[in-house]
Structure formats: C-alpha cells, structure tokens
Design an enzyme around this catalytic site. Structure first.
Site, PDB file in Angstrom:
ATOM      1  N   GLU A   1      -3.394   7.937   8.787  1.00 55.31           N
ATOM      2  CA  GLU A   1      -1.957   7.824   9.104  1.00 55.31           C
ATOM      3  C   GLU A   1      -1.687   8.397  10.506  1.00 55.31           C
ATOM      4  O   GLU A   1      -0.972   7.800  11.309  1.00 55.31           O
ATOM      5  CB  GLU A   1      -1.123   8.584   8.057  1.00 55.31           C
TER       6      GLU A   1
ATOM      7  N   TYR B   1      -0.864   8.620  -2.784  1.00 52.80           N
ATOM      8  CA  TYR B   1      -0.980   8.262  -4.197  1.00 52.80           C
ATOM      9  C   TYR B   1      -2.152   9.009  -4.841  1.00 52.80           C
ATOM     10  O   TYR B   1      -2.119   9.346  -6.011  1.00 52.80           O
ATOM     11  CB  TYR B   1      -1.249   6.759  -4.339  1.00 52.80           C
ATOM     12  N   GLY B   2      -3.187   9.221  -4.049  1.00 56.34           N
ATOM     13  CA  GLY B   2      -4.441   9.738  -4.600  1.00 56.34           C
ATOM     14  C   GLY B   2      -4.350  11.105  -5.230  1.00 56.34           C
ATOM     15  O   GLY B   2      -5.224  11.503  -6.005  1.00 56.34           O
TER      16      GLY B   2
ATOM     17  N   CYS C   1      -4.485  -1.442  -2.078  1.00 55.20           N
ATOM     18  CA  CYS C   1      -4.662  -0.011  -2.306  1.00 55.20           C
ATOM     19  C   CYS C   1      -5.582   0.149  -3.505  1.00 55.20           C
ATOM     20  O   CYS C   1      -5.253  -0.337  -4.597  1.00 55.20           O
ATOM     21  CB  CYS C   1      -3.290   0.606  -2.587  1.00 55.20           C
ATOM     22  N   ASN C   2      -6.716   0.786  -3.294  1.00 49.34           N
ATOM     23  CA  ASN C   2      -7.664   0.978  -4.395  1.00 49.34           C
ATOM     24  C   ASN C   2      -7.073   1.853  -5.488  1.00 49.34           C
ATOM     25  O   ASN C   2      -7.279   1.608  -6.671  1.00 49.34           O
ATOM     26  CB  ASN C   2      -8.940   1.650  -3.889  1.00 49.34           C
ATOM     27  N   THR C   3      -6.352   2.896  -5.081  1.00 46.84           N
ATOM     28  CA  THR C   3      -5.802   3.835  -6.055  1.00 46.84           C
ATOM     29  C   THR C   3      -4.824   3.110  -6.982  1.00 46.84           C
ATOM     30  O   THR C   3      -4.931   3.191  -8.210  1.00 46.84           O
ATOM     31  CB  THR C   3      -5.081   4.989  -5.329  1.00 46.84           C
TER      32      THR C   3
ATOM     33  N   CYS D   1     -11.020   3.133  -0.205  1.00 42.88           N
ATOM     34  CA  CYS D   1      -9.607   3.403   0.044  1.00 42.88           C
ATOM     35  C   CYS D   1      -9.290   2.577   1.279  1.00 42.88           C
ATOM     36  O   CYS D   1     -10.050   2.605   2.258  1.00 42.88           O
ATOM     37  CB  CYS D   1      -9.383   4.886   0.325  1.00 42.88           C
ATOM     38  N   THR D   2      -8.194   1.830   1.231  1.00 45.60           N
ATOM     39  CA  THR D   2      -7.920   0.907   2.335  1.00 45.60           C
ATOM     40  C   THR D   2      -7.619   1.624   3.646  1.00 45.60           C
ATOM     41  O   THR D   2      -7.674   1.023   4.719  1.00 45.60           O
ATOM     42  CB  THR D   2      -6.768  -0.044   1.972  1.00 45.60           C
ATOM     43  N   HIS D   3      -7.303   2.913   3.574  1.00 45.13           N
ATOM     44  CA  HIS D   3      -7.081   3.670   4.815  1.00 45.13           C
ATOM     45  C   HIS D   3      -8.391   3.901   5.585  1.00 45.13           C
ATOM     46  O   HIS D   3      -8.371   4.064   6.808  1.00 45.13           O
ATOM     47  CB  HIS D   3      -6.478   5.041   4.510  1.00 45.13           C
TER      48      HIS D   3
ATOM     49  N   ASP E   1       0.866  -1.186   0.000  1.00 45.06           N
ATOM     50  CA  ASP E   1       0.000   0.000   0.000  1.00 45.06           C
ATOM     51  C   ASP E   1       0.903   1.237   0.000  1.00 45.06           C
ATOM     52  O   ASP E   1       2.112   1.146   0.231  1.00 45.06           O
ATOM     53  CB  ASP E   1      -0.917  -0.004   1.232  1.00 45.06           C
ATOM     54  N   SER E   2       0.304   2.384  -0.192  1.00 42.66           N
ATOM     55  CA  SER E   2       1.067   3.628  -0.099  1.00 42.66           C
ATOM     56  C   SER E   2       1.390   3.965   1.357  1.00 42.66           C
ATOM     57  O   SER E   2       2.250   4.802   1.623  1.00 42.66           O
ATOM     58  CB  SER E   2       0.256   4.774  -0.710  1.00 42.66           C
TER      59      SER E   2
HETATM   60  N1  DGL Z   1      -4.703   3.384   0.622  1.00 43.00           N
HETATM   61  C1  DGL Z   1      -4.836   3.898  -0.679  1.00 43.00           C
HETATM   62  C2  DGL Z   1      -6.134   3.488  -1.370  1.00 43.00           C
HETATM   63  O1  DGL Z   1      -6.673   2.490  -1.086  1.00 43.00           O
HETATM   64  C3  DGL Z   1      -4.480   5.282  -1.047  1.00 43.00           C
HETATM   65  C4  DGL Z   1      -4.090   6.352  -0.136  1.00 43.00           C
HETATM   66  C5  DGL Z   1      -3.227   7.365  -0.866  1.00 43.00           C
HETATM   67  O2  DGL Z   1      -2.029   7.122  -0.925  1.00 43.00           O
HETATM   68  O3  DGL Z   1      -3.774   8.359  -1.393  1.00 43.00           O
HETATM   69  O4  DGL Z   1      -6.642   4.144  -2.236  1.00 43.00           O
END
Ligand code: DGL
Length: 265
Positions: free
Chosen positions: A154, A44-45, A76-78, A190-192, A12-13
C-alpha cells in the site's frame, strides 16, 4: 444479452487487485472495469473468518445491485478462500475468485520444496490444505504469514519506500523452517505481494521463482466473457471505502491502470 457498457467489477481490500487488473487489461483492453478497494477494512488478513465473510458478502451485494456488473472478480486470496462459496450462493452474477497458485508452483518446482507467503487468515484456511493435498502431494509446502507486506505494498503504491527489514523477515520466515533452504518456488498468495516482486527477489537472493494467480485469473475472466462485446469509451473509476479517496497519491497509483477517478461507496 450483456450490455457492452456493463462493467467487470474487481474487488480487493486495497491496491492488491490492481495486479489482476493489469493482466486483465492485456487481454481485454476494451472492458469497462470498476475497481473496488475496501480500504476501510484493510487489512482483511488480521480479521476473523466471520468478519471477512460478512463484510465481503454485504459489500458485493450492494455493489452488484448498484452497478449490475457482468462479472465480479474477488481479487483477494483472503476474501476468496473464506467467502467465495457464500458470495456465489447469494449473487446471480458470475464470480471469479483468487486462490493461492499452488498448482502452477507444484508443476515447476525442481527441488519439491515450495514456500507460500500469504496473510494470517489465508494460510490457516482449509481451502489451502485442500489445494495442497490435491496439487502438491509428495512435495513440501512451507507457509508463512507476512501481513506487513500488505502495508508495504500500500505504501509503495502511494510513493513511499517500504522498510527493507519487512522483506528480509518474510524470506527468513520461510528459509528458517525445516527444509526451507531448498525452497526454489514461492507462491505469492496475496494479491498485494506481486507489487513487491523486486524487493522480495532481492530478499530471497535471486534463487527462487515467484508464482501468483493474476494471469490465470485474467484468462478465466476472458474465457467466461467470450463472445460478449465491450464498450469502454473513457477511463474507469475506482470505489474506495474509508477516508483515502481524496489522496492524490492514490489516484496517481491508479492512473497507470486506466482509472481516472476515485469515488466513495
Ligand atoms: N490482497 C489481499 C489478499 O490477497 C489481502 C490483504 C489484506 O487485506 O490483508 O489476500
């Protein structure tokens, strides 16, 4: 034959992929795992498709060569909605991606109005349009980009209390759209975001159910590794890019997930 010590690599990011790791531990407690957080490039987003694709393909290529994982999960969805196909094209390793849980959300909504919270990059992907067309036909899917939730997750994992206005803004961003008052199901794309379920639940006022992909991904990994043996003798390690490897709060956040050390790439 797959070596019993060969790891499953979860990527993941940042700390979001831990939500997938938590579900995976329930199903495969003996599986050795390497958790990778690309904190140097978080979030990443906010990046372009080209930047994300290049970064994810490059990093996963290096990691696959170095650690020979039996399977890689892009938690990570992104990264998945942009780069899953490309990563599969360049690596031999089986890859499991994470895509917005629109299908299960469409199956449980009663009002037919679904909200989706994701990063800026995720909500504009054709991948999401295709999931919507395939699984949410006849339903309304309202999308809202909530990049501040990534930083909030985070911070929370490192022991800080995120600013509550961030959650109010996310709820308002969906509720204020036409039809938004009827949302009964919200996809956490988003996994966060599942790390913030309590805060989001309070902001939405308790009338919505949240859906994410973590459990489904864990089941997919278990299915793809069926019949393989696992030998995990000690705590796993994480690899964190950037400058936060030495942060004791980060290691404390990782420990409950069975990670006892943080290394550099
Ligand atoms: N956890 C990531 C996701 O699922 C992205 C968070 C990010 O880096 O913007 O999209």
């Amino acid at each position: 034959m797959v070596e019993p010590t060969a790891p499953i690599l979860i990527f993941d990011s940042g700390v979001g992929g831990l939500t997938v790791l938590a579900e995976l531990r329930k199903l495969l407690p003996d599986a050795p795992v390497i958790y990778v957080a690309d904190e140097a490039a978080l979030p990443y987003g906010d990046k372009s498709e080209a930047e994300i694709a290049a970064r994810v393909c490059g990093l996963l290529g290096r990691l696959a060569e170095r650690y020979h994982p039996r399977l890689i999960c892009i938690a990570c969805n992104t990264a998945s909605t942009i780069a899953l196909g490309m990563v599969r094209d360049v690596l031999e390793t089986p890859i499991v991606g994470t895509v917005p849980a629109i299908k299960p959300a469409a199956a449980i909504t009663k009002t037919g109005v679904i909200g989706l919270l994701g990063t800026k990059a995720t909500i504009r992907q054709a991948y999401v349009d295709n999931l919507e067309a395939e699984f949410a036909g006849g339903k309304a899917l309202l999308r809202f980009a909530a990049p501040e939730l990534v930083g909030a997750a985070e911070d929370k994992l490192r022991g800080a209390t995120p600013d509550p206005s961030i959650f109010a803004k996310a709820a308002e961003g969906l509720r204020s759209q036409p039809g938004g008052e009827d949302i009964d199901t919200v996809v956490l794309a988003c996994t966060h975001f599942p790390l913030l379920k309590d805060e989001l639940g309070a902001a939405f006022g308790g009338q919505v159910q949240f859906v994410d992909g973590a459990q489904g991904i864990a089941h997919r990994i278990a299915y793809l590794t069926q019949g393989q043996s696992f030998d995990r003798q000690a705590d796993d390690f994480a690899i964190v890019t950037g400058n936060d490897q030495g942060n004791p709060a980060l290691l404390e956040a990782f420990r409950p997930f069975g990670i006892g050390r943080i290394l550099r790439l």
